[in-house]
Design an enzyme around this catalytic site. Structure first.
Site, mmCIF file in Angstrom:
data_model
loop_
_atom_site.group_PDB
_atom_site.id
_atom_site.type_symbol
_atom_site.label_atom_id
_atom_site.label_comp_id
_atom_site.label_asym_id
_atom_site.label_seq_id
_atom_site.Cartn_x
_atom_site.Cartn_y
_atom_site.Cartn_z
ATOM 1 N N ARG A 297 6.188 -37.815 -12.880
ATOM 2 C CA ARG A 297 6.706 -38.045 -14.232
ATOM 3 C C ARG A 297 6.349 -39.419 -14.816
ATOM 4 N NH1 ARG A 297 11.225 -37.885 -15.983
ATOM 5 N NH2 ARG A 297 10.894 -36.420 -17.658
ATOM 6 N N CYS A 326 -5.277 -43.825 -5.065
ATOM 7 C CA CYS A 326 -6.368 -44.587 -5.667
ATOM 8 C C CYS A 326 -6.494 -44.298 -7.160
ATOM 9 C CB CYS A 326 -7.671 -44.252 -4.963
ATOM 10 S SG CYS A 326 -7.978 -42.487 -5.018
HETATM 11 N N1 LLP Z 1 13.380 -22.393 -20.493
HETATM 12 C C1 LLP Z 1 12.074 -22.473 -20.826
HETATM 13 C C2 LLP Z 1 11.438 -21.357 -21.513
HETATM 14 C C3 LLP Z 1 11.344 -23.636 -20.500
HETATM 15 O O1 LLP Z 1 10.070 -23.711 -20.832
HETATM 16 C C4 LLP Z 1 11.996 -24.716 -19.821
HETATM 17 C C5 LLP Z 1 11.257 -25.915 -19.453
HETATM 18 C C6 LLP Z 1 13.346 -24.562 -19.497
HETATM 19 C C7 LLP Z 1 14.016 -23.405 -19.866
HETATM 20 C C8 LLP Z 1 14.115 -25.631 -18.782
HETATM 21 O O2 LLP Z 1 14.170 -26.796 -19.510
HETATM 22 P P1 LLP Z 1 15.158 -27.988 -19.085
HETATM 23 O O3 LLP Z 1 16.573 -27.489 -19.215
HETATM 24 O O4 LLP Z 1 14.837 -28.376 -17.706
HETATM 25 O O5 LLP Z 1 14.850 -29.054 -20.066
HETATM 26 N N2 LLP Z 1 7.890 -31.357 -16.498
HETATM 27 C C9 LLP Z 1 8.630 -31.827 -17.661
HETATM 28 C C10 LLP Z 1 9.541 -30.782 -18.216
HETATM 29 C C11 LLP Z 1 8.847 -29.482 -18.581
HETATM 30 C C12 LLP Z 1 9.811 -28.461 -19.110
HETATM 31 C C13 LLP Z 1 9.158 -27.139 -19.237
HETATM 32 N N3 LLP Z 1 10.027 -26.081 -19.674
HETATM 33 C C14 LLP Z 1 9.358 -33.106 -17.279
HETATM 34 O O6 LLP Z 1 9.222 -33.563 -16.150
HETATM 35 O O7 LLP Z 1 10.032 -33.696 -18.112
#
Ligand code: LLP
Length: 401
Positions: A297, A326
């Site tokens: 992140r 690296c």
């Molecule tokens: N539902 C859908 C359709 C989604 O695409 C996502 C997340 C969630 C639920 C869950 O979202 P949350 O409640 O966790 O915000 N890798 C990124 C976050 C990518 C989120 C992708 N979709 C980060 O590290 O911030």
């Protein structure tokens, strides 16, 4: 938490999750919709460890999955199939087939071409596919552009008019049963007004669909509730839920939400050990054994994670906390005030429970970290540290003579 003991027993880098806090977060969210039919479908992508999924399944949680392998994880962890949703913008034919056969609650459709494909596959299986359609309400979620999904410029979902056509088509198909409507506008939302605006738009569409005798049973508001990485304000869950209820204006569908980060983010840390200190000209670096392959992140989004040093040293000074990979982008924190550190001191990288281990890779042939759960004061290993043999297992038989 006795981090020193945990580091001794399980070594570092190490992911540590507080299962009691995860439970608490799940129940808080579930209770915010008390008095309404609701289903919390934990977003497996945030952290897909089986023990963690099992903990949530035992509490009655459903699961939001974005690949059929995530569906398989949920089932393996003991999830009820009728609480599993399968979303994702690019499902493969085999995944659609498996999802229909697995008899999960619904498949969330992201395009009209995909709807056609699901219908064909359901027909070939002589089954009815339960579906929902992901509507893109064209709302700016005011979050990082990489995790914003509800604008026309994003690849997700379909616009209102397209959605309407798709619902009519689904209603007229013998092989499709449209039971849900869905939106998700982005992640790490601190201001929840955009979710309420989106709910309003999608709720209006649902009312129109009902007038066409399309009987939607699940109103899925996606995930996205943000957490406190630094100085963000806490989202008020009561306000969050009330805004959704008022957008529904008396319509009584089951409210589905898909939280990932909110449930697990603040409940996890990455424990890492100092290897060396070094100074290049005037710039101080603390080199640790955790890296961007463990927690991507900071490198990918410039995300801030608080880092606490478990060391008594005084003399705070600014430094970058970097890993052994690296790449100049391999850092866990920049310009942080840290005491003098020595080899073996431990650093705790906070709020690493969501999108931490799940986004880890083997870059630089680094083995993925171990994962440990703490529950009722007891620690238990929930994923072994990878070994060199794990890294090469899929290649070894192909080495030429
Ligand atoms: N539902 C859908 C359709 C989604 O695409 C996502 C997340 C969630 C639920 C869950 O979202 P949350 O409640 O966790 O915000 N890798 C990124 C976050 C990518 C989120 C992708 N979709 C980060 O590290 O911030």
């Amino acid at each position: 938490m006795d981090y020193k003991q945990l580091a001794k027993t399980y070594e570092t880098p190490l992911y540590i999750y507080d299962f009691n806090q995860i439970k608490k977060r799940y129940l808080e969210l579930k209770n915010s919709f008390a008095g309404r039919k609701s289903l919390v479908c934990y977003a497996v992508k945030a952290n897909s460890n089986l023990s963690l999924l099992k903990l949530l399944a035992n509490l009655g949680s459903g699961f939001d999955c974005v690949s059929f392998n995530e569906v398989r994880r949920a089932i393996l962890a003991g999830a009820d199939r009728y609480k599993i949703i399968y979303s994702g913008v690019g499902k493969q034919d085999s995944e659609i087939k498996d999802a229909i056969n697995a008899n999960i609650l619904m498949i969330n459709v992201e395009s009209s071409a995909e709807l056609d494909r699901i219908e064909e596959i359901a027909k070939s299986l002589d089954k009815i596919a339960r579906i929902s359609i992901r509507v893109n309400p064209n709302i700016d979620p005011k979050t990082h552009p990489y995790i914003s999904t509800g604008l026309n410029e994003n690849k997700f979902g379909v616009n209102i008019n397209e959605a309407k056509k798709m619902y009519i088509k689904a209603k007229n198909s013998q092989f499709l049963n449209p039971i849900g409507i869905h939106f998700h506008i982005g992640s790490q939302l601190i201001d929840i007004m955009p979710v309420h605006e989106a709910a309003q738009i999608v709720s209006n569409l649902m009312r129109e669909l009902k007038a066409l005798e399309i009987d939607i049973k699940f109103f899925d508001i996606g995930g996205g509730v943000g957490i406190r990485y630094k100085d963000e304000k806490n989202v008020d869950l009561y306000e969050y839920a009330q805004g959704i209820l008022s957008a529904l204006k008396g319509q009584d569908e089951t409210i589905v939400c898909e939280p990932g980060r909110f449930i697990v983010g603040e409940s996890g840390v990455l424990l890492t050990k100092v290897l060396y200190e070094k100074v290049n000209n005037d710039k101080r670096f603390v080199v640790v054994d955790g890296a961007m392959n463990d927690l991507l992140r900071p490198s990918l989004y410039g995300a801030y994670h608080e880092i606490e040093a478990l060391a008594d040293g005084l003399n705070l000074s600014k430094c970058d906390i970097v890993g052994p990979i690296c790449e100049s982008g391999d850092f866990l924190g920049k310009d942080r005030d840290m005491p003098e550190l020595k080899s073996g001191d431990l650093l705790v990288v906070k709020c690493a429970g969501a999108y931490g281990f799940g986004m880890a890779s083997n870059y630089n042939s680094r083995c993925k970290a171990a994962e440990v759960a703490i529950e009722d004061g007891k620690a238990r290993l929930i994923r072994k540290r990878e070994k060199f043999e794990d890294l090469v297992a899929n290649e070894i038989e192909f080495i030429g003579e």
